[in-house]
Motif scaffolding. Structure first.
Motif, PDB file in Angstrom:
ATOM      1  N   LEU A  60       8.003  -1.951   4.202  1.00  0.00           N
ATOM      2  CA  LEU A  60       7.864  -3.020   3.215  1.00  0.00           C
ATOM      3  C   LEU A  60       6.463  -3.043   2.604  1.00  0.00           C
ATOM      4  CD1 LEU A  60       9.814  -5.929   4.904  1.00  0.00           C
ATOM      5  CD2 LEU A  60      10.423  -4.762   2.794  1.00  0.00           C
ATOM      6  N   ALA A  61       5.442  -2.814   3.423  1.00  0.00           N
ATOM      7  CA  ALA A  61       4.064  -2.795   2.909  1.00  0.00           C
ATOM      8  C   ALA A  61       3.873  -1.621   1.952  1.00  0.00           C
ATOM      9  CB  ALA A  61       3.067  -2.720   4.055  1.00  0.00           C
ATOM     10  N   TRP A  62       4.474  -0.486   2.283  1.00  0.00           N
ATOM     11  CA  TRP A  62       4.366   0.670   1.412  1.00  0.00           C
ATOM     12  C   TRP A  62       5.112   0.448   0.098  1.00  0.00           C
ATOM     13  CZ3 TRP A  62       8.384   4.035  -0.066  1.00  0.00           C
ATOM     14  CH2 TRP A  62       7.956   5.162  -0.777  1.00  0.00           C
ATOM     15  N   ALA A  63       6.265  -0.215   0.178  1.00  0.00           N
ATOM     16  CA  ALA A  63       7.101  -0.394  -1.002  1.00  0.00           C
ATOM     17  C   ALA A  63       6.787  -1.694  -1.751  1.00  0.00           C
ATOM     18  CB  ALA A  63       8.576  -0.393  -0.602  1.00  0.00           C
ATOM     19  N   SER A  64       5.852  -2.478  -1.274  1.00  0.00           N
ATOM     20  CA  SER A  64       5.592  -3.768  -1.919  1.00  0.00           C
ATOM     21  C   SER A  64       5.159  -3.671  -3.383  1.00  0.00           C
ATOM     22  CB  SER A  64       4.587  -4.574  -1.110  1.00  0.00           C
ATOM     23  OG  SER A  64       3.350  -3.942  -1.078  1.00  0.00           O
ATOM     24  N   PRO A  65       4.363  -2.686  -3.796  1.00  0.00           N
ATOM     25  CA  PRO A  65       4.091  -2.593  -5.236  1.00  0.00           C
ATOM     26  C   PRO A  65       5.341  -2.264  -6.049  1.00  0.00           C
ATOM     27  CG  PRO A  65       2.456  -1.359  -4.021  1.00  0.00           C
ATOM     28  CD  PRO A  65       3.510  -1.757  -3.048  1.00  0.00           C
ATOM     29  N   LEU A  66       6.287  -1.576  -5.446  1.00  0.00           N
ATOM     30  CA  LEU A  66       7.511  -1.222  -6.168  1.00  0.00           C
ATOM     31  C   LEU A  66       8.439  -2.418  -6.356  1.00  0.00           C
ATOM     32  CD1 LEU A  66       8.290   2.133  -4.354  1.00  0.00           C
ATOM     33  CD2 LEU A  66       7.142   1.815  -6.537  1.00  0.00           C
ATOM     34  N   ILE A  67       8.397  -3.386  -5.408  1.00  0.00           N
ATOM     35  CA  ILE A  67       9.283  -4.532  -5.508  1.00  0.00           C
ATOM     36  C   ILE A  67       8.613  -5.741  -6.148  1.00  0.00           C
ATOM     37  CG2 ILE A  67      10.803  -3.836  -3.640  1.00  0.00           C
ATOM     38  CD1 ILE A  67       9.315  -5.657  -1.779  1.00  0.00           C
ATOM     39  N   GLY A  68       7.361  -5.584  -6.564  1.00  0.00           N
ATOM     40  CA  GLY A  68       6.728  -6.637  -7.356  1.00  0.00           C
ATOM     41  C   GLY A  68       5.659  -7.428  -6.661  1.00  0.00           C
ATOM     42  N   PHE A  69       5.345  -7.150  -5.401  1.00  0.00           N
ATOM     43  CA  PHE A  69       4.251  -7.861  -4.722  1.00  0.00           C
ATOM     44  C   PHE A  69       2.965  -7.126  -5.029  1.00  0.00           C
ATOM     45  CE2 PHE A  69       7.424  -9.140  -1.229  1.00  0.00           C
ATOM     46  CZ  PHE A  69       7.803 -10.248  -1.953  1.00  0.00           C
ATOM     47  N   ARG A  70       2.186  -7.687  -5.913  1.00  0.00           N
ATOM     48  CA  ARG A  70       0.920  -7.049  -6.279  1.00  0.00           C
ATOM     49  C   ARG A  70      -0.237  -7.878  -5.740  1.00  0.00           C
ATOM     50  NH1 ARG A  70       2.739  -3.075  -9.121  1.00  0.00           N
ATOM     51  NH2 ARG A  70       4.261  -3.350 -10.746  1.00  0.00           N
ATOM     52  N   PRO A  71      -1.239  -7.193  -5.175  1.00  0.00           N
ATOM     53  CA  PRO A  71      -2.390  -7.939  -4.655  1.00  0.00           C
ATOM     54  C   PRO A  71      -3.237  -8.549  -5.732  1.00  0.00           C
ATOM     55  CG  PRO A  71      -2.652  -5.571  -4.266  1.00  0.00           C
ATOM     56  CD  PRO A  71      -1.326  -5.783  -4.899  1.00  0.00           C
TER      57      PRO A  71
END
Length: 71
Positions: A60-71
């Motif tokens: 999930l941490a690796w794929a978070s930019p792909l699913i829309g969670f941007r820091p």
């Protein structure tokens, strides 16, 4: 991964949210493993659950930019 997600004006750390999602997925997969009898092939069920949680959290941490969670 640094950042927060605003949920109704309350800022929640991204890793906390990903950890909760990973825990829910781990519970669902553990119930499936139990239903299909896959836990009889392992010696330590708790260790398998912990490893499953860590793997899902990493995914999930690796794929978070792909699913829309941007820091």
């Amino acid at each position: 991964m640094i950042g927060e997600i605003a949920i109704d004006g309350v800022y929640v750390p991204t890793m906390l949210l990903l950890g909760v999602i990973a825990m829910l997925l781990t519970i669902a997969l553990a119930r499936l493993f139990n239903a299909f009898g896959l836990y009889r092939f392992v010696a330590y069920r708790a260790l398998v659950d912990l490893c499953l949680f860590v793997l899902l959290l990493g995914l999930l941490a690796w794929a978070s930019p792909l699913i829309g969670f941007r820091p």
